[in-house]
Scaffold this motif. Structure first.
Motif, PDB file in Angstrom:
ATOM      1  N   ARG A  62     -69.896 190.430  18.751  1.00 26.25           N
ATOM      2  CA  ARG A  62     -70.436 191.743  18.326  1.00 26.25           C
ATOM      3  C   ARG A  62     -71.706 192.101  19.091  1.00 26.25           C
ATOM      4  NH1 ARG A  62     -68.771 190.034  13.279  1.00 26.25           N
ATOM      5  NH2 ARG A  62     -70.870 189.422  12.637  1.00 26.25           N
ATOM      6  N   ARG A  63     -72.445 191.101  19.523  1.00 27.98           N
ATOM      7  CA  ARG A  63     -73.678 191.346  20.290  1.00 27.98           C
ATOM      8  C   ARG A  63     -73.406 191.525  21.776  1.00 27.98           C
ATOM      9  NH1 ARG A  63     -78.527 189.335  17.600  1.00 27.98           N
ATOM     10  NH2 ARG A  63     -78.201 189.858  15.416  1.00 27.98           N
ATOM     11  N   GLY A  64     -72.127 191.530  22.189  1.00 22.01           N
ATOM     12  CA  GLY A  64     -71.797 191.859  23.570  1.00 22.01           C
ATOM     13  C   GLY A  64     -71.300 190.733  24.447  1.00 22.01           C
ATOM     14  N   MET A  65     -71.181 189.530  23.913  1.00 24.03           N
ATOM     15  CA  MET A  65     -70.691 188.423  24.726  1.00 24.03           C
ATOM     16  C   MET A  65     -69.169 188.360  24.638  1.00 24.03           C
ATOM     17  SD  MET A  65     -73.479 185.402  23.939  1.00 24.03           S
ATOM     18  CE  MET A  65     -72.944 184.306  25.252  1.00 24.03           C
TER      19      MET A  65
ATOM     20  N   ALA B 165     -66.202 163.004  12.911  1.00 20.70           N
ATOM     21  CA  ALA B 165     -66.053 163.504  14.276  1.00 20.70           C
ATOM     22  C   ALA B 165     -65.539 164.933  14.282  1.00 20.70           C
ATOM     23  CB  ALA B 165     -65.109 162.613  15.071  1.00 20.70           C
ATOM     24  N   ARG B 166     -64.829 165.334  13.211  1.00 23.18           N
ATOM     25  CA  ARG B 166     -64.279 166.681  13.114  1.00 23.18           C
ATOM     26  C   ARG B 166     -64.873 167.346  11.885  1.00 23.18           C
ATOM     27  NH1 ARG B 166     -60.981 167.192  17.040  1.00 23.18           N
ATOM     28  NH2 ARG B 166     -59.622 168.888  16.451  1.00 23.18           N
ATOM     29  N   VAL B 167     -65.161 168.659  12.030  1.00 22.69           N
ATOM     30  CA  VAL B 167     -65.842 169.396  10.962  1.00 22.69           C
ATOM     31  C   VAL B 167     -65.132 170.722  10.689  1.00 22.69           C
ATOM     32  CG1 VAL B 167     -68.088 168.353  11.477  1.00 22.69           C
ATOM     33  CG2 VAL B 167     -67.433 170.482  12.604  1.00 22.69           C
ATOM     34  N   ASP B 168     -65.558 171.392   9.642  1.00 24.06           N
ATOM     35  CA  ASP B 168     -65.040 172.712   9.274  1.00 24.06           C
ATOM     36  C   ASP B 168     -65.433 173.707  10.373  1.00 24.06           C
ATOM     37  OD1 ASP B 168     -64.134 174.973   7.900  1.00 24.06           O
ATOM     38  OD2 ASP B 168     -65.970 175.139   6.713  1.00 24.06           O
ATOM     39  N   PRO B 169     -64.488 174.526  10.863  1.00 32.58           N
ATOM     40  CA  PRO B 169     -64.798 175.450  11.951  1.00 32.58           C
ATOM     41  C   PRO B 169     -65.493 176.740  11.510  1.00 32.58           C
ATOM     42  CG  PRO B 169     -62.501 175.653  11.367  1.00 32.58           C
ATOM     43  CD  PRO B 169     -63.062 174.542  10.531  1.00 32.58           C
ATOM     44  N   ALA B 170     -65.588 177.003  10.200  1.00 39.61           N
ATOM     45  CA  ALA B 170     -66.086 178.300   9.723  1.00 39.61           C
ATOM     46  C   ALA B 170     -67.481 178.667  10.261  1.00 39.61           C
ATOM     47  CB  ALA B 170     -66.055 178.353   8.205  1.00 39.61           C
ATOM     48  N   PRO B 171     -68.487 177.786  10.185  1.00 39.27           N
ATOM     49  CA  PRO B 171     -69.809 178.187  10.706  1.00 39.27           C
ATOM     50  C   PRO B 171     -69.782 178.550  12.194  1.00 39.27           C
ATOM     51  CG  PRO B 171     -70.015 176.225   9.340  1.00 39.27           C
ATOM     52  CD  PRO B 171     -68.543 176.466   9.543  1.00 39.27           C
ATOM     53  N   ALA B 172     -69.060 177.761  12.986  1.00 31.88           N
ATOM     54  CA  ALA B 172     -68.978 178.058  14.424  1.00 31.88           C
ATOM     55  C   ALA B 172     -68.191 179.344  14.655  1.00 31.88           C
ATOM     56  CB  ALA B 172     -68.329 176.895  15.168  1.00 31.88           C
ATOM     57  N   ALA B 173     -67.161 179.589  13.863  1.00 29.13           N
ATOM     58  CA  ALA B 173     -66.367 180.812  14.005  1.00 29.13           C
ATOM     59  C   ALA B 173     -67.205 182.047  13.684  1.00 29.13           C
ATOM     60  CB  ALA B 173     -65.141 180.745  13.094  1.00 29.13           C
ATOM     61  N   VAL B 174     -68.030 181.953  12.634  1.00 29.09           N
ATOM     62  CA  VAL B 174     -68.913 183.078  12.285  1.00 29.09           C
ATOM     63  C   VAL B 174     -69.898 183.333  13.415  1.00 29.09           C
ATOM     64  CG1 VAL B 174     -70.760 183.805  10.712  1.00 29.09           C
ATOM     65  CG2 VAL B 174     -68.662 182.800   9.792  1.00 29.09           C
ATOM     66  N   ARG B 175     -70.469 182.273  13.958  1.00 32.73           N
ATOM     67  CA  ARG B 175     -71.436 182.425  15.057  1.00 32.73           C
ATOM     68  C   ARG B 175     -70.760 183.064  16.274  1.00 32.73           C
ATOM     69  NH1 ARG B 175     -76.696 181.355  15.152  1.00 32.73           N
ATOM     70  NH2 ARG B 175     -77.527 180.972  17.204  1.00 32.73           N
TER      71      ARG B 175
END
Length: 192
Positions: free
Chosen positions: A33-36, A17-27
């Motif tokens: 950086r793209r303006g959001m 149910a819980r996962v590593d946050p690194a991929p979501a943090a990178v996204r």
């Protein structure tokens, strides 16, 4: 309720149910950086802005694990194209670049009252951003400030009906402010 049902379904299928946050943090960092803004990401993902801000922290300050549904929601946001400006945001952004633009306009003689009227905000807000006492502003105000700089690039204050004495006083104030640093912005300089 939906989040709890999703976690129960994940557990029933043998998925954590819980996962590593690194991929979501990178996204999330790429989206910024793209303006959001963090608020824009939260709105697009359907999660709270607090969760997005936690993802944007440095790795040692970010949560050790996040809900799978949160990670999937952030990873599912399409990246804005590099050559396309982002949609008008409702979130907050750093005020530093806007402060530099407002200081530049003051050095050209544009009074805070005139800028505030063109930006659709108060003179106090213009003064606070310009002085550096406001550290974050809305994405929409940031964009209006940068657009106004482009609009005023080919003009002069006197050509826009501003009295020569007011423009000169604003320029003199801006030069004194540059020499003294950002902390020395007097309140009286905004009351024109």
């Amino acid at each position: 309720m939906r989040a709890r049902q999703r976690r129960d379904t994940d557990r029933a299928q043998g998925r954590a149910a819980r996962v590593d946050p690194a991929p979501a943090a990178v996204r999330a960092a790429v989206l910024v950086r793209r303006g959001m803004s963090a608020q824009d990401i939260a709105n697009a993902a359907g999660i709270s802005v607090t969760l997005v801000r936690r993802l944007l922290r440095t790795p040692e300050r970010r949560p050790a694990r996040i809900a799978r549904s949160t990670a999937e929601a952030v990873l599912g946001i399409p990246l804005p194209r590099r050559d396309q400006p982002p949609a008008l945001g409702r979130g907050l952004t750093g005020a530093g670049p806007a402060a530099a633009v407002l200081a530049e306009l003051a050095a050209c003689g544009w009074p805070a009252t005139y800028l505030a009227a063109r930006l659709g905000t108060s003179t106090a807000t213009v003064a606070a951003v310009r002085s550096g006492s406001r550290h974050r502003i809305s994405v929409a105000l940031d964009r209006r400030i940068h657009s106004l700089r482009l609009d005023l690039a080919g003009s002069t204050p006197t050509a826009q009906g501003i009295r020569t004495s007011d423009a000169a006083r604003t320029r003199a104030w801006a030069l004194r402010g540059r020499a003294a640093g950002p902390a020395a912005v007097p309140e009286a300089a905004t009351r024109r």
